[in-house]
Design a protein around this motif. Structure first.
Motif, PDB file in Angstrom:
ATOM      1  N   ASN A 155      -4.145   6.173   9.281  1.00  0.00           N
ATOM      2  CA  ASN A 155      -5.118   7.051   8.748  1.00  0.00           C
ATOM      3  C   ASN A 155      -6.203   6.401   8.794  1.00  0.00           C
ATOM      4  OD1 ASN A 155      -4.697   5.106   6.735  1.00  0.00           O
ATOM      5  ND2 ASN A 155      -3.423   6.317   5.543  1.00  0.00           N
TER       6      ASN A 155
ATOM      7  N   ASP B 164      -1.599  -8.940   3.758  1.00  0.00           N
ATOM      8  CA  ASP B 164      -1.608  -9.898   4.889  1.00  0.00           C
ATOM      9  C   ASP B 164      -0.273 -10.203   5.495  1.00  0.00           C
ATOM     10  OD1 ASP B 164      -1.148 -10.582   2.198  1.00  0.00           O
ATOM     11  OD2 ASP B 164      -2.336 -12.747   2.432  1.00  0.00           O
TER      12      ASP B 164
ATOM     13  N   SER C  96       0.875  -1.287  -0.024  1.00  0.00           N
ATOM     14  CA  SER C  96      -0.102   0.106   0.091  1.00  0.00           C
ATOM     15  C   SER C  96       0.735   1.210  -0.152  1.00  0.00           C
ATOM     16  CB  SER C  96      -1.000   0.001   1.218  1.00  0.00           C
ATOM     17  OG  SER C  96      -2.038   0.874   0.931  1.00  0.00           O
TER      18      SER C  96
ATOM     19  N   VAL D 112      -4.494  -0.792   8.141  1.00  0.00           N
ATOM     20  CA  VAL D 112      -5.309  -1.928   7.776  1.00  0.00           C
ATOM     21  C   VAL D 112      -4.526  -3.099   7.788  1.00  0.00           C
ATOM     22  CG1 VAL D 112      -6.802  -2.753   5.936  1.00  0.00           C
ATOM     23  CG2 VAL D 112      -6.898  -0.333   6.469  1.00  0.00           C
TER      24      VAL D 112
ATOM     25  N   HIS E 147      -5.094  -6.508   9.905  1.00  0.00           N
ATOM     26  CA  HIS E 147      -5.088  -7.745   9.423  1.00  0.00           C
ATOM     27  C   HIS E 147      -4.172  -8.775   9.799  1.00  0.00           C
ATOM     28  CE1 HIS E 147      -5.648 -10.324   5.796  1.00  0.00           C
ATOM     29  NE2 HIS E 147      -6.391  -9.264   5.147  1.00  0.00           N
TER      30      HIS E 147
ATOM     31  N   GLY F 188      -5.454   4.416   3.014  1.00  0.00           N
ATOM     32  CA  GLY F 188      -5.336   5.713   2.273  1.00  0.00           C
ATOM     33  C   GLY F 188      -4.949   5.588   1.045  1.00  0.00           C
TER      34      GLY F 188
ATOM     35  N   PRO G 184       2.706   2.691   2.218  1.00  0.00           N
ATOM     36  CA  PRO G 184       4.501   2.725   3.047  1.00  0.00           C
ATOM     37  C   PRO G 184       5.227   2.301   1.893  1.00  0.00           C
ATOM     38  CG  PRO G 184       2.805   1.988   4.350  1.00  0.00           C
ATOM     39  CD  PRO G 184       1.943   2.054   3.189  1.00  0.00           C
TER      40      PRO G 184
HETATM   41  C1  LIG Z   1      -4.833  -9.268   1.392  1.00  0.00           C
HETATM   42  C2  LIG Z   1      -5.048  -8.355   0.900  1.00  0.00           C
HETATM   43  N1  LIG Z   1      -6.357  -7.780   0.815  1.00  0.00           N
HETATM   44  C3  LIG Z   1      -6.649  -6.743   0.137  1.00  0.00           C
HETATM   45  C4  LIG Z   1      -5.713  -5.838  -0.582  1.00  0.00           C
HETATM   46  C5  LIG Z   1      -5.997  -4.654  -1.287  1.00  0.00           C
HETATM   47  N2  LIG Z   1      -5.236  -3.348  -0.547  1.00  0.00           N
HETATM   48  C6  LIG Z   1      -4.436  -2.950  -0.990  1.00  0.00           C
HETATM   49  S1  LIG Z   1      -3.904  -1.631  -0.010  1.00  0.00           S
HETATM   50  C7  LIG Z   1      -4.939  -1.805   0.931  1.00  0.00           C
HETATM   51  C8  LIG Z   1      -5.530  -1.121   2.205  1.00  0.00           C
HETATM   52  C9  LIG Z   1      -4.066  -0.995   2.903  1.00  0.00           C
HETATM   53  O1  LIG Z   1      -4.297   0.169   4.003  1.00  0.00           O
HETATM   54  P1  LIG Z   1      -3.338   0.410   5.040  1.00  0.00           P
HETATM   55  O2  LIG Z   1      -2.541  -0.701   5.660  1.00  0.00           O
HETATM   56  O3  LIG Z   1      -4.008   1.157   6.114  1.00  0.00           O
HETATM   57  O4  LIG Z   1      -2.472   1.384   4.248  1.00  0.00           O
HETATM   58  P2  LIG Z   1      -2.745   2.764   3.514  1.00  0.00           P
HETATM   59  O5  LIG Z   1      -3.152   2.519   2.206  1.00  0.00           O
HETATM   60  O6  LIG Z   1      -3.717   3.528   4.446  1.00  0.00           O
HETATM   61  O7  LIG Z   1      -1.145   3.352   3.257  1.00  0.00           O
HETATM   62  C10 LIG Z   1      -5.902  -2.961   0.512  1.00  0.00           C
HETATM   63  C11 LIG Z   1      -7.288  -3.434   1.243  1.00  0.00           C
HETATM   64  C12 LIG Z   1      -4.438  -6.507  -0.498  1.00  0.00           C
HETATM   65  N3  LIG Z   1      -3.409  -5.975  -1.224  1.00  0.00           N
HETATM   66  N4  LIG Z   1      -4.103  -7.553   0.185  1.00  0.00           N
END
Ligand SMILES: Cc1ncc(C[n+]2csc(CCOP(=O)(O)OP(=O)(O)O)c2C)c(N)n1
Ligand SMILES: [Mg+2]
Length: 576
Positions: free
Chosen positions: A485, A435, A406, A459, A463, A489, A408
């Motif tokens: 956040n 995950d 994501s 998130v 997870h 985000g 980071p």
């Molecule tokens: C196992 C899995 N489920 C769903 C996703 C889709 N996904 C990509 S980024 C994200 C959100 C991550 O949020 P966070 O960890 O808070 O990082 P931020 O986007 O806020 O930087 C999701 C659900 C994924 N990459 N892997």
């Protein structure tokens, strides 16, 4: 058949894994797996860590194997336990990480008949397993033990060599599952080979380039002076990053290296290519005529689009592990030889006085981008980009930084500086999952020689919050830098963010969790940092602490998008 037969066989199997060089096993609890788990745990050269959640255990093994470069064994019981390994097995396949997945199963006479905890485990991980084999339960005759020794070697070397990845052995085990007499010290057939050697050795092969490969590359570089070297995630060769930096400097070509490559170093490295290539003017004026690609494709979307859109540039990929990193079909040549050996040889063939104007133009732009980023971030409050820049500047060379998918990983790519003494950066970018990140980082902490820092979103932490159990249960120490956040985000950057309440509920997924409670539950320290000074002090304390600490930084998703856009505009203005 007695339990003694099973245990004699599995003792030989574990002995043989240790002879090959296996040092780590991650076990999970169960009954059917007892002979497997105890045999690994009782092999003195193997450290067996225990994980009550198989999904965490498998990601922990992934972190261990990535960090150490050696295969790691996993052992669990039958049923959904084995299925919980799947995400990490898939990541290991995609990211080319060697794992030995050992699952316990019922024997054939108990399958598909309503026996407890029995599911179809045959080829459970599909094409994610590099090799699969059913292992039956047989009397410990000498020829059986010889086969098990050969099997252990084959599984170990198969996971490690060529394109590394997971190997799955499904062990049918019959009751009784525990010994009712001491295991004899003697092994039928006499045991393993003399001198502690493995039954089967397989010396590593390093593919040296042939003379025609060298000639072709040297000719390309002579004819096409506007070359670039792109370096993405490459975790196997610890010397690769420095080798690429040296080559780029000698060839006077810009080195666009994601931190996961270990190559963002040396005077040819361009740190801020992601921001630079977002500017169409810059991207269009700096199209190369030769692209050399090493490792995975970097995460940066502008970089990927730029590479994909090039019509006239010749693109050469180094791919000794046969990973085919080319979704756009842009690559014209794949060199199967080792990239470091190849480029070192090619650099001996470069003209001594290559024109440096092309590289200098890139360096001036990178310098201007760095200035624009600093000028934008300096007066602003603590933010996600500032946090990445701060970690990039502060972390010591001995540190390993594990970065979540994501934002980071994207902010690390965009805002990390060029540093010759940079920390090692690892991330699960095979399948880009969020995950298992906490567990991967703890696995890294179990194998790394220096401190380990995890940079993770809320998130991703939610997870794999169960992964925090490793802090106290395995006595491992991490500094977890949490960017909270309250949601994903990354999705605020996408058009879906205009979908109002549906976006918030189903895509951004705010949760309102206060991770201080998670820290308390799992025996970790917890601090909040509100500004840069507070962050620095909190990181100092976390790094000196005896236990795992979460340092949480609260940010706002919409403000984060606005800040990124402001930064990209500032960079465009600086180079425009
Ligand atoms: C196992 C899995 N489920 C769903 C996703 C889709 N996904 C990509 S980024 C994200 C959100 C991550 O949020 P966070 O960890 O808070 O990082 P931020 O986007 O806020 O930087 C999701 C659900 C994924 N990459 N892997
Ligand atoms: Mg988030």
């Amino acid at each position: 058949m007695s339990a003694t037969d099973s245990y004699l066989g599995l003792r030989a199997f574990a002995d043989e894994l240790a002879r090959c060089g296996l040092r780590e096993a991650c076990t999970s609890p169960g009954s059917r797996s007892t002979p497997l788990v105890l045999s690994l745990a009782r092999e003195p050269r193997i450290r067996a860590t225990s994980h009550l959640d198989e999904r965490c255990g498998a990601f922990f093994a992934l972190g261990l194997a990535k960090t150490s470069g050696r295969p790691v064994a996993l052992a669990c019981t039958s049923g959904t336990a084995a299925a919980n390994y799947a995400p990490a097995v898939i990541e290991a396949h995609e990211a080319r990480v060697p794992l030995l997945v050992l699952t316990a199963d019922r024997p054939p006479e108990l399958r598909d008949l309503g026996a407890g905890q029995t599911v179809d485990q045959v080829k459970l991980y599909g094409s994610a397993a590099k090799w699969y084999l059913e292992v039956d339960d047989r009397p410990a005759a000498p020829e059986r033990l010889r086969w098990l020794r050969q099997l252990a070697c084959r599984a170990f070397w198969t996971a490690l060599e060529g394109r590394p990845g997971p190997v799955h052995l499904n062990f049918a085990l019959r009751e009784p599952l525990v010994l009712d007499e001491p295991l004899p010290a003697e092994e039928p057939g006499g045991g393993g080979r003399e001198g502690g050697r493995p039954w089967l050795a397989r010396p590593a092969v390093r593919t040296e380039p042939g003379p025609r490969t060298i000639d072709a590359l040297a000719a390309d570089l002579a004819a096409r002076p506007r070359a670039v070297l792109i370096a993405g995630r490459a975790e196997r060769d610890p010397m690769l990053g420095a080798g690429l930096a040296e080559f780029a400097e000698r060839a006077a070509i810009p080195l666009l290296a994601e931190p996961l490559s270990g190559a963002r170093r040396g005077p040819a490295a361009i740190a801020h290519y992601d921001a630079l290539l977002r500017d169409d003017g810059f991207a269009g004026a700096h199209v190369p005529d030769l692209v050399l690609r090493v490792g995975d494709l970097p995460t940066s979307k502008p970089l990927r689009q730029w590479l994909h859109g090039m019509r006239s540039a010749v693109q050469v990929a180094f791919d000794p592990e046969n990973a085919w990193q080319d979704p756009a079909g842009a690559v014209a040549t794949i060199v199967g030889a080792d990239p470091r050996a190849t480029l070192t040889t090619v650099s001996g063939r470069l003209e001594p006085r290559r024109d440096r104007g092309w590289l200098d133009a890139w360096r001036r732009a990178d310098h201007a981008a760095a200035g624009a980023i600093a000028a934008t971030l300096e007066p602003a409050p603590l933010s996600e980009p500032k946090l990445a820049a701060e970690l990039g500047a502060r972390l010591a060379a001995a540190t390993t930084l594990v970065v979540a998918s994501s934002m980071p990983i994207r902010d690390v790519e965009t805002f990390f500086p060029v540093r010759d003494d940079a920390p090692r950066v690892l991330s699960n970018r095979g399948a880009n999952g969020i995950d298992g990140t906490v567990s991967t980082a703890f696995g890294t902490a179990a194998a790394a020689h220096g401190p380990v820092v995890l940079l993770i979103g809320d998130v991703a932490l939610a997870h794999d919050v169960g992964g925090l159990l490793a802090a106290t249960r395995l006595g491992l120490r991490l500094t977890i830098v949490l960017i909270d956040n309250d949601g994903g985000g990354i999705f605020n950057f996408l058009p879906v963010s205009r979908e109002g309440a549906d976006f918030e509920r189903h895509v951004a997924t705010p949760h309102g969790l206060d991770f201080a409670h998670a820290a308390a539950l799992y025996g970790c320290g917890y601090e909040r940092a509100a500004d840069v000074d507070g962050l620095r002090a909190a990181l100092d304390r976390a790094e000196a602490a005896e236990r795992t600490t979460i340092v949480a930084v609260r940010t706002d998703r919409e403000a984060n998008v606005a800040l990124h856009r402001e930064l990209w505009q500032a960079v465009a203005a600086a180079v425009g």
